[in-house]
Design an enzyme around this catalytic site. Structure first.
Site, short mmCIF file in Angstrom:
data_model
loop_
_atom_site.label_atom_id
_atom_site.label_comp_id
_atom_site.label_asym_id
_atom_site.label_seq_id
_atom_site.Cartn_x
_atom_site.Cartn_y
_atom_site.Cartn_z
N GLU A 208 0.41 -1.52 0.33
CA GLU A 208 0.13 -0.32 0.14
C GLU A 208 0.80 1.34 0.32
O GLU A 208 0.35 1.76 -0.57
CB GLU A 208 -0.94 -0.67 1.16
CG GLU A 208 -1.56 -1.14 1.45
CD GLU A 208 -2.92 -1.21 -0.28
OE1 GLU A 208 -2.98 -0.29 -0.47
OE2 GLU A 208 -3.11 -2.86 -0.56
N HIS B 236 -0.20 -1.90 -9.87
CA HIS B 236 0.24 -3.02 -9.20
C HIS B 236 1.41 -4.02 -10.44
O HIS B 236 1.71 -3.67 -11.96
CB HIS B 236 -0.99 -3.83 -9.52
CG HIS B 236 -1.61 -4.20 -8.38
ND1 HIS B 236 -3.32 -3.68 -8.46
CD2 HIS B 236 -1.86 -3.95 -7.18
CE1 HIS B 236 -3.88 -3.41 -7.64
NE2 HIS B 236 -2.63 -3.40 -6.61
N CYS B 237 1.95 -5.02 -10.13
CA CYS B 237 2.91 -5.91 -10.72
C CYS B 237 1.89 -7.37 -10.90
O CYS B 237 0.94 -8.07 -9.81
CB CYS B 237 3.79 -6.56 -9.93
SG CYS B 237 5.23 -7.13 -10.74
N CYS C 158 5.86 -10.93 -6.48
CA CYS C 158 6.21 -9.24 -6.10
C CYS C 158 5.64 -8.91 -5.12
O CYS C 158 3.52 -9.32 -5.49
CB CYS C 158 6.02 -8.47 -7.89
SG CYS C 158 6.33 -6.39 -7.32
#
Length: 163
Positions: A132, A141-142, A147
């Protein structure tokens, strides 16, 4: 930069004191220090009695309006959070911004009927707080599930992420 960690509900001082150096280490040199901040109240309007959960966007907005100064703020809550399009969320943050929110409710093994395990709770809280706070720095986001910036739709996905 300083991160102020504020609490919403019953959060152990031990968790806060163990979490803070992990965040400083992860984000050095961006974050110089994590300080304990105020205890905040949940906004009554955030509670949905039908779901028995709190809307994270309303809680996040309350935190945003209560902060002063230039610090980033990480709020740690002990209640179950949701957004209207999802069953629950582990947290939410401004993207980018200064305010992040994490709930330890579903991060605690006790939520799943398991014995209490502080190390697991701390590991999960570290991952979600890192995630966060990453959003506040503009990280998206990955797609790589290992990750820390990948979206977690279950506690198994949180456990599968690196810190």
């Amino acid at each position: 930069m300083i991160v102020e960690i504020v609490t919403i509900g019953e959060i152990s001082h031990q968790l806060l004191s163990d979490l803070a150096p992990k965040l400083v280490e992860t984000y050095a040199p961006l974050i110089e220090e994590c300080l304990s901040g105020a205890a905040l109240e949940l906004p009554p309007a955030a509670y949905d009695p039908h779901r028995k959960q709190y809307r994270s966007d309303i809680v996040l907005e309350r935190v945003q309006h209560r902060i002063t100064g230039e610090n980033r703020v990480l709020a740690i809550a002990d209640v179950d959070l949701f957004v209207p399009t999802l069953n629950f969320v582990f947290g939410q943050a401004q993207y980018p911004g200064r305010v992040a929110l994490v709930s330890i409710c579903r991060l605690d093994p006790k939520f799943y009927g398991r014995p209490s395990n502080y190390e697991i709770l701390l590991d999960r809280a570290t991952k979600e707080a890192t995630h966060e706070l990453g959003h506040t720095f503009g990280l998206a986001h990955c797609p790589n599930q290992s990750c820390v910036m990948s979206f977690s739709n279950s506690i198994l996905e949180v456990d599968g992420k690196s810190s």
